[in-house]
Design a protein around this motif. Structure first.
Motif, PDB file in Angstrom:
ATOM      1  N   GLY A 224      -1.952 -46.902  18.218  1.00  0.00           N
ATOM      2  CA  GLY A 224      -2.525 -47.954  17.002  1.00  0.00           C
ATOM      3  C   GLY A 224      -3.511 -47.503  15.977  1.00  0.00           C
ATOM      4  N   GLU A 225      -3.859 -46.035  16.268  1.00  0.00           N
ATOM      5  CA  GLU A 225      -5.029 -45.582  15.612  1.00  0.00           C
ATOM      6  C   GLU A 225      -4.555 -45.741  14.025  1.00  0.00           C
ATOM      7  N   THR A 226      -5.653 -45.993  13.197  1.00  0.00           N
ATOM      8  CA  THR A 226      -5.419 -45.785  11.784  1.00  0.00           C
ATOM      9  C   THR A 226      -5.650 -44.224  11.440  1.00  0.00           C
ATOM     10  N   VAL A 227      -4.615 -43.654  10.791  1.00  0.00           N
ATOM     11  CA  VAL A 227      -4.840 -42.247  10.477  1.00  0.00           C
ATOM     12  C   VAL A 227      -4.644 -41.983   8.779  1.00  0.00           C
ATOM     13  N   PHE A 228      -5.307 -40.994   8.533  1.00  0.00           N
ATOM     14  CA  PHE A 228      -5.478 -40.409   7.263  1.00  0.00           C
ATOM     15  C   PHE A 228      -4.601 -38.907   7.401  1.00  0.00           C
ATOM     16  N   PRO A 229      -3.378 -38.926   7.325  1.00  0.00           N
ATOM     17  CA  PRO A 229      -2.957 -37.560   7.937  1.00  0.00           C
ATOM     18  C   PRO A 229      -3.146 -36.322   7.125  1.00  0.00           C
ATOM     19  N   ARG A 230      -3.458 -36.635   5.746  1.00  0.00           N
ATOM     20  CA  ARG A 230      -3.727 -35.442   4.705  1.00  0.00           C
ATOM     21  C   ARG A 230      -5.224 -34.860   5.050  1.00  0.00           C
ATOM     22  N   ILE A 231      -5.908 -35.690   5.609  1.00  0.00           N
ATOM     23  CA  ILE A 231      -7.251 -34.999   6.007  1.00  0.00           C
ATOM     24  C   ILE A 231      -7.474 -34.849   7.509  1.00  0.00           C
ATOM     25  N   ASP A 232      -6.325 -35.154   8.416  1.00  0.00           N
ATOM     26  CA  ASP A 232      -6.495 -35.137   9.737  1.00  0.00           C
ATOM     27  C   ASP A 232      -7.906 -36.093  10.277  1.00  0.00           C
ATOM     28  N   PHE A 233      -7.688 -37.325   9.730  1.00  0.00           N
ATOM     29  CA  PHE A 233      -8.644 -38.128  10.322  1.00  0.00           C
ATOM     30  C   PHE A 233      -7.975 -39.402  11.038  1.00  0.00           C
ATOM     31  N   SER A 234      -8.382 -39.679  12.122  1.00  0.00           N
ATOM     32  CA  SER A 234      -8.096 -40.775  13.121  1.00  0.00           C
ATOM     33  C   SER A 234      -9.007 -41.812  13.486  1.00  0.00           C
ATOM     34  N   TYR A 235      -8.777 -43.167  13.217  1.00  0.00           N
ATOM     35  CA  TYR A 235      -9.798 -44.072  13.918  1.00  0.00           C
ATOM     36  C   TYR A 235      -9.100 -44.821  14.840  1.00  0.00           C
ATOM     37  N   VAL A 236     -10.117 -44.995  16.029  1.00  0.00           N
ATOM     38  CA  VAL A 236      -9.577 -45.804  17.267  1.00  0.00           C
ATOM     39  C   VAL A 236      -9.909 -47.265  17.219  1.00  0.00           C
ATOM     40  N   PRO A 237      -8.985 -48.364  17.013  1.00  0.00           N
ATOM     41  CA  PRO A 237      -9.504 -49.690  16.730  1.00  0.00           C
ATOM     42  C   PRO A 237     -10.280 -50.228  17.839  1.00  0.00           C
ATOM     43  N   ARG A 238     -11.217 -50.856  17.174  1.00  0.00           N
ATOM     44  CA  ARG A 238     -12.510 -51.453  18.215  1.00  0.00           C
ATOM     45  C   ARG A 238     -12.628 -52.958  17.537  1.00  0.00           C
ATOM     46  N   MET A 239     -12.673 -53.949  18.311  1.00  0.00           N
ATOM     47  CA  MET A 239     -13.081 -55.431  17.904  1.00  0.00           C
ATOM     48  C   MET A 239     -14.310 -55.395  17.072  1.00  0.00           C
ATOM     49  N   GLY A 240     -14.210 -56.032  15.961  1.00  0.00           N
ATOM     50  CA  GLY A 240     -15.325 -56.408  15.090  1.00  0.00           C
ATOM     51  C   GLY A 240     -15.525 -55.112  14.197  1.00  0.00           C
ATOM     52  N   GLN A 241     -14.822 -54.020  14.213  1.00  0.00           N
ATOM     53  CA  GLN A 241     -15.110 -53.080  13.290  1.00  0.00           C
ATOM     54  C   GLN A 241     -14.321 -53.124  12.163  1.00  0.00           C
ATOM     55  N   ALA A 242     -14.613 -52.098  11.000  1.00  0.00           N
ATOM     56  CA  ALA A 242     -13.658 -52.020  10.055  1.00  0.00           C
ATOM     57  C   ALA A 242     -13.739 -50.676   9.409  1.00  0.00           C
ATOM     58  N   VAL A 243     -12.429 -50.262   8.902  1.00  0.00           N
ATOM     59  CA  VAL A 243     -12.568 -49.108   7.964  1.00  0.00           C
ATOM     60  C   VAL A 243     -12.224 -49.551   6.460  1.00  0.00           C
ATOM     61  N   TYR A 244     -13.217 -48.920   5.936  1.00  0.00           N
ATOM     62  CA  TYR A 244     -13.162 -49.146   4.222  1.00  0.00           C
ATOM     63  C   TYR A 244     -12.738 -47.961   3.707  1.00  0.00           C
ATOM     64  N   PHE A 245     -11.748 -47.910   2.508  1.00  0.00           N
ATOM     65  CA  PHE A 245     -11.388 -46.757   1.839  1.00  0.00           C
ATOM     66  C   PHE A 245     -11.187 -47.173   0.343  1.00  0.00           C
ATOM     67  N   GLU A 246     -11.141 -46.160  -0.439  1.00  0.00           N
ATOM     68  CA  GLU A 246     -10.845 -46.075  -1.988  1.00  0.00           C
ATOM     69  C   GLU A 246      -9.654 -45.130  -2.321  1.00  0.00           C
ATOM     70  N   TYR A 247      -9.254 -45.469  -3.339  1.00  0.00           N
ATOM     71  CA  TYR A 247      -7.945 -44.645  -3.428  1.00  0.00           C
ATOM     72  C   TYR A 247      -8.180 -43.537  -4.738  1.00  0.00           C
ATOM     73  N   THR A 248      -9.083 -43.339  -5.168  1.00  0.00           N
ATOM     74  CA  THR A 248      -9.367 -42.444  -6.460  1.00  0.00           C
ATOM     75  C   THR A 248     -10.112 -41.225  -6.215  1.00  0.00           C
ATOM     76  N   ALA A 249      -9.820 -39.993  -6.944  1.00  0.00           N
ATOM     77  CA  ALA A 249     -10.415 -38.905  -6.890  1.00  0.00           C
ATOM     78  C   ALA A 249     -11.632 -38.903  -7.784  1.00  0.00           C
ATOM     79  N   PRO A 250     -12.446 -37.814  -7.588  1.00  0.00           N
ATOM     80  CA  PRO A 250     -13.724 -37.929  -8.500  1.00  0.00           C
ATOM     81  C   PRO A 250     -13.346 -37.709 -10.225  1.00  0.00           C
ATOM     82  N   ASP A 251     -12.116 -37.318 -10.340  1.00  0.00           N
ATOM     83  CA  ASP A 251     -11.775 -37.488 -12.022  1.00  0.00           C
ATOM     84  C   ASP A 251     -11.001 -38.599 -12.362  1.00  0.00           C
ATOM     85  N   GLY A 252     -11.056 -39.617 -11.300  1.00  0.00           N
ATOM     86  CA  GLY A 252     -10.597 -41.118 -11.701  1.00  0.00           C
ATOM     87  C   GLY A 252      -8.932 -41.055 -11.550  1.00  0.00           C
ATOM     88  N   SER A 253      -8.634 -40.178 -10.969  1.00  0.00           N
ATOM     89  CA  SER A 253      -7.083 -40.372 -10.676  1.00  0.00           C
ATOM     90  C   SER A 253      -6.763 -40.968  -9.331  1.00  0.00           C
TER      91      SER A 253
END
Length: 284
Positions: A224-253
């Motif tokens: 049940g991990e939340t994964v970002f495969p293109r940066i090889d990042f994985s988060y293991v779920p834990r009650m009460g925690q959260a993952v925040y993320f945005e969708y834009t690169a530095p150039d605004g794309s």
């Protein structure tokens, strides 16, 4: 000695993935075949997701660059009104933060109980149509809530907006999802593909999505991990925690590195609460 896993997807395999999906074969079946052929699981998932969602995000200038700049407050503690929230991890691209104490155990229990009365099979936005459809790329059950529909939801709506540093009226309604054993969400983008005709109605109604807050309502026994495969990042779920993320690169794309997914639950179940924010006010 055991053979090494293949991490590079050849053109022939990319073609096979596209033809198999077009023929109606399920992504999970394709993944199983690729694993049998000694492909690395997340390399295979990424290739299947590219075929499903059109590959890398279109790179077009944002109409309002300031809207797409990173919003998360600096420092190790976020001050959101009713509680301090600790920042445990930060990633610069895509903008990701792991947050602690976003929800307390009582709120998690209440949200699961409230959602249990209205769970239905989760939908995804259908490519080309923009209409919600059931597909086996997302095998959870979900429950939707109107903004501030009761005291509990109003409190969480306000807290999420403060964390995400957006006005509450930019937020979509909260959505609870339950994943049982084997349930998953293959890697995908949360933004609406600008070139997809099905995105037009969504973009007219509040504009593009700009950020996501996934809050975890229970500990998961395994998987049940939340994964970002293109940066090889994985988060293991834990009650009460959260993952925040945005969708834009530095150039605004729109950033293809924001591709993410939910790994299959191996034991137990996973409950999450998701908040999406739009660039403009959204009728909730």
């Amino acid at each position: 000695m055991e053979a090494r896993l293949h991490t590079k997807i050849t053109p022939d395999w990319h073609r096979w993935i596209g033809e198999s999906l077009a023929a109606g074969h399920a992504p999970a079946d394709l993944l199983g075949i690729m694993k049998q052929n000694r492909f690395d699981e997340w390399a295979a998932r990424d290739a299947i997701a590219e075929a499903l969602f059109g590959g890398a995000a279109p790179r077009q200038p944002a109409p309002e660059p300031a809207t797409f700049s990173s919003r998360l407050e600096d420092g190790h503690v976020l001050h959101v009104g009713d509680r301090p929230i600790r920042v445990l991890v930060r990633v610069s691209r895509p903008t990701i933060a792991v947050l602690d104490d976003v929800l307390d155990p009582v709120e998690c229990d209440q949200l699961r109980a409230l959602a249990a009365t209205r769970l239905a099979r989760s939908e995804v936005v259908g490519p080309g149509t923009g209409i919600g459809v059931v597909q086996d790329i997302r095998t959870s059950d979900g429950a939707n809530f109107g903004r501030s529909e009761n005291e509990l939801i109003a409190r969480i709506d306000a807290r999420a907006a403060a964390v995400m540093r957006m006005a509450e009226d930019h937020g979509e309604g909260l959505q609870v999802m339950r994943y049982g054993v084997g349930a998953q969400y293959v890697p995908h983008f949360d933004f609406f593909p600008p070139d997809d005709p099905g995105s037009r109605s969504h973009l007219k109604n509040g504009g593009q999505r700009v950020s996501t807050l996934i809050m975890y309502l229970n500990d998961v026994e395994a998987g049940g991990e939340t994964v970002f495969p293109r940066i090889d990042f994985s988060y293991v779920p834990r009650m009460g925690q959260a993952v925040y993320f945005e969708y834009t690169a530095p150039d605004g794309s729109l950033d293809p590195l924001s591709l993410h997914g939910g790994a299959p639950v191996i034991r137990g179940e996973k409950w999450i609460l998701t908040k999406w924010m739009r660039e403009r006010a959204f009728p909730g």
